[in-house]
Design a protein around this motif. Structure first.
Motif, short mmCIF file in Angstrom:
data_model
loop_
_atom_site.label_atom_id
_atom_site.label_comp_id
_atom_site.label_asym_id
_atom_site.label_seq_id
_atom_site.Cartn_x
_atom_site.Cartn_y
_atom_site.Cartn_z
N ILE A 47 7.21 10.33 14.13
CA ILE A 47 8.28 9.34 13.98
C ILE A 47 8.06 8.17 14.93
CG2 ILE A 47 10.75 8.96 14.35
CD1 ILE A 47 11.25 11.75 13.24
N ASP A 48 7.65 8.46 16.15
CA ASP A 48 7.35 7.39 17.11
C ASP A 48 6.23 6.49 16.60
OD1 ASP A 48 9.30 8.43 18.75
OD2 ASP A 48 7.90 9.56 20.00
N GLU A 49 5.19 7.11 16.01
CA GLU A 49 4.10 6.32 15.45
C GLU A 49 4.57 5.47 14.27
OE1 GLU A 49 1.12 9.15 14.46
OE2 GLU A 49 0.49 9.50 16.54
N ALA A 50 5.46 6.04 13.45
CA ALA A 50 6.01 5.29 12.32
C ALA A 50 6.84 4.11 12.81
CB ALA A 50 6.84 6.21 11.43
N ASN A 51 7.56 4.30 13.89
CA ASN A 51 8.35 3.19 14.46
C ASN A 51 7.44 2.06 14.94
OD1 ASN A 51 10.98 4.13 14.10
ND2 ASN A 51 10.88 5.42 15.92
N GLU A 52 6.32 2.44 15.56
CA GLU A 52 5.38 1.42 16.02
C GLU A 52 4.78 0.67 14.83
OE1 GLU A 52 4.66 0.37 19.07
OE2 GLU A 52 6.24 1.71 19.80
N ALA A 53 4.45 1.41 13.77
CA ALA A 53 3.91 0.76 12.57
C ALA A 53 4.94 -0.19 11.95
CB ALA A 53 3.48 1.81 11.55
N LEU A 54 6.19 0.22 11.96
CA LEU A 54 7.25 -0.62 11.40
C LEU A 54 7.42 -1.90 12.24
CD1 LEU A 54 9.44 -0.95 9.28
CD2 LEU A 54 10.99 0.33 10.76
N GLU A 63 9.51 -9.83 4.14
CA GLU A 63 9.46 -8.40 3.86
C GLU A 63 8.17 -8.09 3.11
OE1 GLU A 63 12.02 -10.33 3.19
OE2 GLU A 63 13.41 -9.64 4.75
N SER A 64 7.60 -6.91 3.39
CA SER A 64 6.33 -6.56 2.77
C SER A 64 6.34 -5.10 2.33
CB SER A 64 5.18 -6.79 3.76
OG SER A 64 5.31 -5.91 4.87
N MET A 65 5.32 -4.77 1.55
CA MET A 65 5.16 -3.38 1.13
C MET A 65 4.92 -2.48 2.33
SD MET A 65 5.62 -3.22 -2.08
CE MET A 65 5.07 -1.53 -2.23
N ALA A 70 6.53 2.00 5.62
CA ALA A 70 6.86 2.53 6.94
C ALA A 70 8.25 3.13 6.97
CB ALA A 70 6.72 1.42 7.99
N LEU A 71 9.21 2.46 6.30
CA LEU A 71 10.57 2.99 6.26
C LEU A 71 10.64 4.29 5.48
CD1 LEU A 71 12.52 -0.36 5.74
CD2 LEU A 71 12.79 1.22 7.66
N ARG A 72 9.93 4.36 4.37
CA ARG A 72 9.93 5.60 3.57
C ARG A 72 9.26 6.73 4.35
NH1 ARG A 72 8.77 3.79 -2.75
NH2 ARG A 72 10.82 2.83 -3.06
N ASN A 73 8.22 6.38 5.09
CA ASN A 73 7.57 7.40 5.89
C ASN A 73 8.50 7.91 6.98
OD1 ASN A 73 5.35 9.01 6.75
ND2 ASN A 73 4.87 7.51 8.33
N THR A 201 20.94 8.16 12.25
CA THR A 201 19.76 7.29 12.23
C THR A 201 19.13 7.27 10.84
OG1 THR A 201 19.34 7.88 14.54
CG2 THR A 201 17.55 6.81 13.33
N LEU A 202 19.12 8.42 10.18
CA LEU A 202 18.58 8.50 8.83
C LEU A 202 19.36 7.61 7.87
CD1 LEU A 202 16.63 9.88 6.81
CD2 LEU A 202 18.33 11.68 6.54
N GLU A 203 20.66 7.59 8.01
CA GLU A 203 21.48 6.75 7.15
C GLU A 203 21.18 5.27 7.39
OE1 GLU A 203 23.99 6.05 4.09
OE2 GLU A 203 23.26 8.00 4.82
N LYS A 204 20.97 4.88 8.64
CA LYS A 204 20.61 3.49 8.95
C LYS A 204 19.26 3.14 8.32
CE LYS A 204 23.10 3.32 13.36
NZ LYS A 204 22.97 3.17 14.85
N ASP A 205 18.28 4.08 8.43
CA ASP A 205 16.96 3.83 7.85
C ASP A 205 17.05 3.67 6.34
OD1 ASP A 205 15.80 3.98 10.32
OD2 ASP A 205 15.18 6.08 10.13
N ARG A 206 17.90 4.46 5.70
CA ARG A 206 18.05 4.35 4.25
C ARG A 206 18.67 3.01 3.86
NH1 ARG A 206 20.08 10.57 3.09
NH2 ARG A 206 17.97 11.46 2.82
N LYS A 207 19.64 2.53 4.62
CA LYS A 207 20.23 1.23 4.33
C LYS A 207 19.20 0.12 4.50
CE LYS A 207 25.01 2.42 5.54
NZ LYS A 207 26.15 2.15 6.47
N GLU A 208 18.40 0.21 5.57
CA GLU A 208 17.36 -0.79 5.78
C GLU A 208 16.33 -0.75 4.67
OE1 GLU A 208 14.21 -2.25 9.26
OE2 GLU A 208 15.44 -0.44 9.56
#
Length: 475
Positions: A47-54, A63-65, A70-73, A201-208
């Motif tokens: 998750i930390d690595e995914a945050n860095e990628a995001l 906005e990009s693919m 990254a958000l889906r991951n 946090t998951l709910e925030k990620d889904r909204k984003e």
């Protein structure tokens, strides 16, 4: 004797009690708890690595693919983390229930021990006179009986001491169980809070994710154009790679045919030389025989020259079944390289030190434009811009190409296998170079829209595409 009848039940109980207490105090922790903790740490790291990628993809002005991926991951990893926490809570609940049972059992045992000890104290108080003890011993009918009575009295005293010690031990064990129970309750409270925080946090990620998806959906025409361009670039890469592989196969076939023609010619020349030598030997033998006859004035016909019979060749065992013939494995070195490559299936290193797969092998639905399928000839790996790209296995560089839209392409041969490194920004090898596993061959290209580095890894067996994800190590 009445004294002994009262004493024996107490002694039997106290002899069995330590074994019960020992069994209760040595309950093993289930190893799956450790496994859950390990998985939790790994998921948090991902998750930390995914945050860095995001964060990297968010540096782009639009906005990009990459942001969507990254958000889906992140959402996928966080969902797995929540499931892991729930499993941990279930284990904690099991531990709490077990601790409750242990506390009740120990409390019951403690009450029983105290009641038994109270009876002993009362009995000892009633029989506290030294005269009664001496009278009990000397009232025996014989000396052996007196010895046994003395031994019973000694055991009784030891039994009282053990009974007191067991009460103390049981009380201490009960206190530890109560402390453990309280600790488990605190762990459960922490886990429940962590699970609740992760869900928020998951709910925030889904909204984003929904926001990014809707904005990308509004740029569908632009995305379709980019998809078609990438598809055309991929077709050019595949056509170039297949052409090189076919050329390699044709060259190997011609080389094999030339070697076979040369071998047959050598065999025929050797046969002719052997035949000429045989005829010369026969003529020489005939001439020698004729000269010998003339010298001896004997008119005889020269004896025919006899060939020495060849010893029969020993029977050879039938050859072991082997892999089907392949012109790309015509030499022992090429065959050994192919077999070594196959033996490392699932263990090959990644071409970059840090990265994650953003485009899987084969046909998939596009993440935004559902009506369009995207097909990848390999796997696309997102990494840092300008990251070093390394070989995943030893071999020989067969081609270094530049293909518009895909940058540099390096093709390395490993027997009948080929690894292709596409979308390179720079290269540091040339055709004919021998490379080793993990050797740097170039740098990853930069995707300006995604604001990240990219490299594509393809694996071919002859002209057949392979899924690189089943060849490289899992992360």
């Amino acid at each position: 004797m009445l004294y002994l009848k009262k004493l024996i039940p107490f002694m039997l109980f106290i002899w069995l009690a330590p074994a019960v207490l020992h069994a209760q105090s040595n309950q093993n922790q289930q190893p799956t708890r450790e496994e859950l903790e390990r998985r939790k740490r790994e998921l948090q790291k991902e998750i930390d690595e995914a945050n860095e990628a995001l964060k990297e993809t968010k540096r782009s002005t639009r906005e990009s693919m990459g942001q969507l991926r990254a958000l889906r991951n992140k959402i996928m990893l966080r969902s797995r983390l929540i499931n892991n926490i729930n499993e941990e809570i279930n284990f904690i609940n099991g531990d709490i229930n077990g601790a409750y049972r242990d506390v009740k059992t120990l409390q019951k045992d403690l009450d029983t021990l105290k009641a038994q000890y109270a009876q002993l104290v009362v009995y000892a108080y009633k029989n506290r006179s030294t005269y009664d003890m001496i009278n009990f011993v000397f009232s025996a009918q014989n000396f052996n009986d007196a010895i046994r009575r003395y031994a019973y009295l000694k055991q009784y005293r030891e039994y009282r001491h053990r009974q007191a010690s067991n009460i103390v031990e049981t009380q201490e064990l009960l206190n530890r169980k109560i402390e453990s129970l309280q600790s488990q309750k605190e762990k459960r409270a922490d886990a429940l809070k962590s699970e609740q925080d992760e869900r928020q946090t998951l709910e925030k990620d889904r909204k984003e994710q929904d926001e990014v998806f809707n904005k990308l959906k509004g740029r569908e025409k632009e995305l379709v154009e980019d998809i078609n361009k990438r598809k055309k670039d991929a077709q050019n890469v595949q056509a170039a790679i297949r052409a090189v592989i076919r050329r390699e196969i044709e060259e190997e076939r011609r080389k094999a045919e030339a070697e076979e023609v040369a071998r047959k010619k050598a065999v025929e020349e050797k046969r002719k030389r052997d035949e000429a030598a045989r005829k010369a030997a026969a003529a020489a033998a005939a001439a020698a025989a004729a000269a010998n006859n003339n010298n001896n004035n004997v008119a005889t016909t020269p004896p025919p020259v006899k060939e020495t019979p060849k010893a029969p060749e020993p029977e050879r065992p039938a050859p072991a079944p082997s892999r089907s013939a392949n012109v790309l494995e015509a030499t022992p070195e090429a065959l050994a390289l192919s077999e070594s490559f196959e033996n490392n299936r699932g263990k090959l290193p990644w071409p970059v030190s840090n990265g994650n797969v953003i485009g899987h092998f084969g046909r998939q639905h596009h993440a935004v434009v559902e009506k369009i399928d995207v097909e990848n000839d390999g796997i696309i790996i997102a990494t840092s811009k300008g990251a070093a790209v390394k070989t995943i296995f030893e071999g020989e560089v067969r081609r270094v190409m530049v293909i518009p839209g895909s940058g540099y392409v390096v093709m390395i041969r490993h027997g009948q296998y080929f690894t292709n490194y596409v979308r390179l920004q720079t290269v540091s090898v040339k055709t004919g170079d021998k490379v080793r596993t993990g050797q740097m061959i170039g740098t990853a290209s930069t995707n300006d829209i995604e604001n990240q580095g990219e490299v594509e890894l393809q694996i071919y067996k002859g002209v057949v595409k392979q899924n690189p994800e089943i060849w490289i190590m899992r992360r």
